[in-house]
Design a protein around this motif. Structure first.
Motif, PDB file in Angstrom:
ATOM      1  N   UNK A  90       0.857  -1.195   0.000  1.00 19.86           N
ATOM      2  CA  UNK A  90       0.000   0.000   0.000  1.00 19.86           C
ATOM      3  C   UNK A  90       0.888   1.239   0.000  1.00 19.86           C
ATOM      4  N   UNK A  91       0.841   1.991  -1.088  1.00 18.53           N
ATOM      5  CA  UNK A  91       1.710   3.152  -1.289  1.00 18.53           C
ATOM      6  C   UNK A  91       0.892   4.422  -1.463  1.00 18.53           C
ATOM      7  N   UNK A 100       6.311   3.607 -13.051  1.00 15.75           N
ATOM      8  CA  UNK A 100       7.110   4.210 -14.116  1.00 15.75           C
ATOM      9  C   UNK A 100       8.495   3.583 -14.215  1.00 15.75           C
ATOM     10  N   UNK A 101       8.997   3.031 -13.111  1.00 20.91           N
ATOM     11  CA  UNK A 101      10.298   2.364 -13.127  1.00 20.91           C
ATOM     12  C   UNK A 101      10.191   0.900 -13.538  1.00 20.91           C
ATOM     13  N   UNK A 102       8.983   0.449 -13.871  1.00 17.90           N
ATOM     14  CA  UNK A 102       8.800  -0.929 -14.306  1.00 17.90           C
ATOM     15  C   UNK A 102       8.836  -1.941 -13.183  1.00 17.90           C
ATOM     16  N   UNK A 103       8.575  -1.465 -11.947  1.00 19.12           N
ATOM     17  CA  UNK A 103       8.651  -2.348 -10.788  1.00 19.12           C
ATOM     18  C   UNK A 103       7.287  -2.877 -10.341  1.00 19.12           C
ATOM     19  N   UNK A 104       6.219  -2.427 -10.967  1.00 21.24           N
ATOM     20  CA  UNK A 104       4.919  -2.911 -10.520  1.00 21.24           C
ATOM     21  C   UNK A 104       3.783  -2.401 -11.375  1.00 21.24           C
ATOM     22  N   UNK A 105       2.569  -2.685 -10.931  1.00 19.65           N
ATOM     23  CA  UNK A 105       1.377  -2.264 -11.651  1.00 19.65           C
ATOM     24  C   UNK A 105       0.206  -2.141 -10.690  1.00 19.65           C
ATOM     25  N   UNK A 106      -0.860  -1.545 -11.191  1.00 18.41           N
ATOM     26  CA  UNK A 106      -2.029  -1.298 -10.350  1.00 18.41           C
ATOM     27  C   UNK A 106      -2.770  -2.591 -10.037  1.00 18.41           C
ATOM     28  N   UNK A 107      -3.543  -2.539  -8.960  1.00 18.47           N
ATOM     29  CA  UNK A 107      -4.410  -3.665  -8.598  1.00 18.47           C
ATOM     30  C   UNK A 107      -5.667  -3.596  -9.454  1.00 18.47           C
ATOM     31  N   UNK A 108      -6.216  -4.740  -9.901  1.00 17.77           N
ATOM     32  CA  UNK A 108      -7.293  -4.701 -10.895  1.00 17.77           C
ATOM     33  C   UNK A 108      -8.677  -4.357 -10.382  1.00 17.77           C
ATOM     34  N   UNK A 109      -8.952  -4.525  -9.080  1.00 14.62           N
ATOM     35  CA  UNK A 109     -10.316  -4.309  -8.601  1.00 14.62           C
ATOM     36  C   UNK A 109     -10.529  -2.853  -8.214  1.00 14.62           C
ATOM     37  N   UNK A 110     -11.525  -2.183  -8.787  1.00  6.60           N
ATOM     38  CA  UNK A 110     -11.686  -0.744  -8.600  1.00  6.60           C
ATOM     39  C   UNK A 110     -12.105  -0.327  -7.200  1.00  6.60           C
ATOM     40  N   UNK A 139     -10.797  -1.343  -4.434  1.00  4.85           N
ATOM     41  CA  UNK A 139      -9.641  -1.374  -3.536  1.00  4.85           C
ATOM     42  C   UNK A 139      -8.880  -0.060  -3.688  1.00  4.85           C
ATOM     43  N   UNK A 140      -8.325   0.446  -2.601  1.00  7.59           N
ATOM     44  CA  UNK A 140      -7.585   1.710  -2.631  1.00  7.59           C
ATOM     45  C   UNK A 140      -6.574   1.723  -3.772  1.00  7.59           C
ATOM     46  N   UNK A 141      -6.492   2.844  -4.473  1.00  8.11           N
ATOM     47  CA  UNK A 141      -5.680   2.917  -5.686  1.00  8.11           C
ATOM     48  C   UNK A 141      -4.193   2.724  -5.418  1.00  8.11           C
ATOM     49  N   UNK A 142      -3.745   3.030  -4.197  1.00  8.14           N
ATOM     50  CA  UNK A 142      -2.323   2.853  -3.897  1.00  8.14           C
ATOM     51  C   UNK A 142      -1.910   1.414  -3.650  1.00  8.14           C
ATOM     52  N   UNK A 143      -2.868   0.494  -3.577  1.00 14.20           N
ATOM     53  CA  UNK A 143      -2.572  -0.926  -3.364  1.00 14.20           C
ATOM     54  C   UNK A 143      -1.944  -1.459  -4.640  1.00 14.20           C
TER      55      UNK A 143
END
Length: 263
Positions: free
Chosen positions: A205-206, A216-226, A228-232
């Motif tokens: 959670x960020x 942007x650094x290619x280290x991750x991606x968003x969680x798919x369920x809308x 859930x908090x967007x920073x997850x």
């Protein structure tokens, strides 16, 4: 008694009609066999694929969904809905560019680019990559180590978001600087992060700006369920100790966001 021409004609017409009907039926039957064979083959292949996908889904953890056929069907509904009209999970633009940020710049890009993702959204997992034994040990022990180092701030317990199948890192409810979002959110419930033993990825959670930096650094991606908090954020697996240093920085940024305390 001799048949009249009209009777003979009627009889001939009757038998001709019967023969045409029989030929038509045989023709239809013959032409339909390839179609029926194809349908049967497609059905068998579909069943085999579904059974294999069900067991693969269970093997990678179910993301908190019950590991049953009912749970699988529920997950599949989200999966196909996302395929048809879901957002681009690699697009960082929904995340804020201003606000609290705890990841110092410059933030290093992930070598080799993004990880490949498994073809389902629940659970959100990547295709496993080679990982050093020492790195994996360090990764899977991170939650407990941080909880032990900062017992007045953090605790480890079975992750609610993962159906209690792995341990999560939580901020204590009595921490006075606890983020108001974390205090109110009943789904994430003060959880900062957890790792997935099946593929060595994580969810963290960020803050919005930090989630953007990670993506942007290619280290991750968003969680798919809308809902859930967007920073997850899904964070890809580290493969060596240098990358584990980056992952630990991300988790500590999550602690700062949720707890309001920088370590």
């Amino acid at each position: 008694m001799r048949s009249t021409p009209s009777v003979r004609n009627l009889a001939a017409s009757f038998w001709t009609s019967k023969m045409v009907t029989t030929v038509d039926r045989l023709t239809i039957s013959a032409s339909s066999r390839p179609v029926l064979t194809s349908l049967c083959a497609a059905t068998v292949l579909g069943i085999a694929w579904t059974v294999n996908d069900f067991f693969a889904w269970k093997a990678f953890g179910t993301g908190g969904t019950p590991p049953t056929w009912y749970g699988y069907l529920r997950m599949s509904k989200f999966r196909f809905g996302h395929l048809l009209a879901g957002p681009d999970l690699l697009d960082p633009s929904p995340h804020a560019t201003t606000g609290p940020s705890y990841l110092d710049a410059p933030f290093p890009a992930r070598a080799g680019g993004r990880a490949r993702i498994m073809p389902r959204i629940m659970p959100q997992r990547q295709v496993p990559e080679p990982i050093d034994h020492e790195t994996r040990t360090r990764l899977l022990g991170l939650v407990h180590r941080l909880a032990n180092e900062f017992p007045d701030l953090l605790e480890s317990k079975p992750s609610h978001t993962e159906g209690r199948s792995t341990d999560g890192l939580y901020v204590l409810a009595e921490v006075p600087t606890l983020n108001a979002e974390a205090r109110e959110d009943k789904l994430l419930a003060r959880e900062v992060a957890h790792a997935h033993p099946a593929d060595n990825s994580l969810h963290v959670w960020l803050s919005g700006p930090d989630a953007r930096k990670v993506m942007e650094a290619g280290w991750g991606q968003r969680f798919p369920l809308p809902f859930v908090r967007s920073g997850w954020t899904m964070v890809y697996a580290p493969r060596n100790d240098n990358e584990m240093d980056v992952v630990e920085r991300i988790v500590k940024a999550g602690i700062a966001w949720v707890a309001g305390v920088e370590l």
